[in-house]
Scaffold this active site. Structure first.
Site, short mmCIF file in Angstrom:
data_model
loop_
_atom_site.label_atom_id
_atom_site.label_comp_id
_atom_site.label_asym_id
_atom_site.label_seq_id
_atom_site.Cartn_x
_atom_site.Cartn_y
_atom_site.Cartn_z
N ASP A 18 4.61 -4.31 -0.92
CA ASP A 18 3.52 -3.77 -0.11
C ASP A 18 2.41 -4.82 -0.09
OD1 ASP A 18 1.83 -1.67 1.14
OD2 ASP A 18 0.74 -1.81 -0.77
N ASP A 20 -1.52 -4.22 1.29
CA ASP A 20 -2.85 -3.70 0.96
C ASP A 20 -2.84 -3.03 -0.40
OD1 ASP A 20 -4.44 -4.20 3.46
OD2 ASP A 20 -2.82 -3.04 4.33
#
Length: 337
Positions: A18, A20
């Site tokens: 991932d 953010d």
């Protein structure tokens, strides 16, 4: 799971990161991330970047990562905008009009899928696609509400309620989706995490069979990994907190837990929730009581607490001694002994 005693990353042939809250906060890289990813590549372990943020094109994401000294190719980036465009392409005839509530990058993905992006409602609009965009306002939501109420297919890139940034948690696409849900009494088709396709597509692009998903959110990164049938590592550099981890439902419980990506070289067994050297956790009525039994870090205690909390359903925590009180304070689970 990785083999006993190995460094965690060694047990997998691709890591699905991932972005953010895991790799960066807004324009700021999380300390140590570039070194951790460089070490993976040096060992021949593939890397893919799998993001629910639909506001930027894969080319822009790769460029941002390279600006943070993180090697990244466009082919290594998978976004929820791409996933949403795929959903639309599978459900609509070629050339169909799609009302876009989101960034130009989302508009470009719709067009690349052979569909016609528009910004205003008409009788010809067949679908609405919604992704994160800092410019989204009432007028965009109003156009979408009219289209959805008229029967248009509604696809949300993701339903993340918040977006981790260097300033803290800000409203995410899910907050805007909630506004439309309230206004229309409709439910969108969700294209990104926690749905599985993003993970499967990213792993397949690397020719990998043993992926590890790495993220900071329980409701998307970890839930999506479980849906996709892959192991997961939760890092506590973004949205999830020790308190939310203790209360996680079975569908949102990670395989491994760590403070940050520096744990990728630690033994896999040490990172799995379970009994931990140096700590003892017992259930006392409606409270977990933690005591220190020797050298042990705070995140080891957290993994021990998860083990007991997930078995018992008890999430309140109390320190049984000063060692535990110090560790709980570091975790933000402060209780006096």
């Amino acid at each position: 799971m990785a083999s006993d005693g190995e460094g965690l990353a060694a047990g997998y042939d691709v890591l699905l990161f991932d972005l953010d809250g895991t790799v960066y906060h807004g324009p700021e890289p999380i300390p140590g991330v570039a070194d951790a990813i460089r070490a993976l590549r040096d060992r021949g372990i593939a890397v893919r970047f799998v993001t629910n943020n639909a506001s930027r094109a894969p080319e822009a994401v790769a460029e941002t990562l390279r600006g943070m000294a993180i090697e990244a190719d466009v082919s290594e980036v998978s976004t929820s905008a791409q996933a949403a465009a795929k959903v639309l392409r599978e459900r609509l005839p070629g050339g169909a009009q799609v009302l876009v509530v989101g960034a130009p990058a989302l508009e470009a993905e719709v067009e690349a899928a052979g569909l016609t992006p528009v910004r205003q409602v008409s009788e010809h609009v067949a679908a609405v696609v919604q992704g994160h965009w800092t410019e989204t306002g009432w007028k965009h939501l109003a156009e979408a509400a009219l289209a959805i109420r008229a029967g248009a297919l509604w696809v949300a890139c993701n339903v993340d309620a918040t977006l981790p940034t260097e300033r803290g948690l800000l409203p995410g696409n899910g907050a805007m989706v909630a506004a439309l849900r309230t206004a229309t009494d409709a439910e969108p088709v969700v294209a990104g995490k926690p749905a599985a396709p993003l993970f499967h597509t990213a792993a397949q692009s690397a020719g990998a069979s043993r992926p590890l998903a790495v993220g900071d959110r329980l409701d998307t990164d970890i839930a999506g990994a479980i849906t996709a049938g892959v192991d997961s590592l939760l890092v506590l550099t973004g949205v999830a907190t020790p308190a939310s981890l203790l209360a996680a439902v079975p569908e949102e419980r990670p395989t491994y837990v760590a403070q940050d990506l520096g744990a990728l070289d630690e033994p896999a067994d040490d990172l799995a929730p379970g009994p931990q050297k140096g700590w003892q956790v017992e259930v006392d009525g409606e409270t977990l009581v933690a005591t220190g039994k020797g050298p042990g870090d705070a995140y080891g205690l957290l993994r021990a607490l998860c083990h007991e909390a997930w078995q018992s359903g008890v999430t309140a925590v109390r320190a049984g001694d000063d060692l535990a009180a110090t560790a709980l304070g570091e975790l933000g689970l402060t209780h006096a002994p």
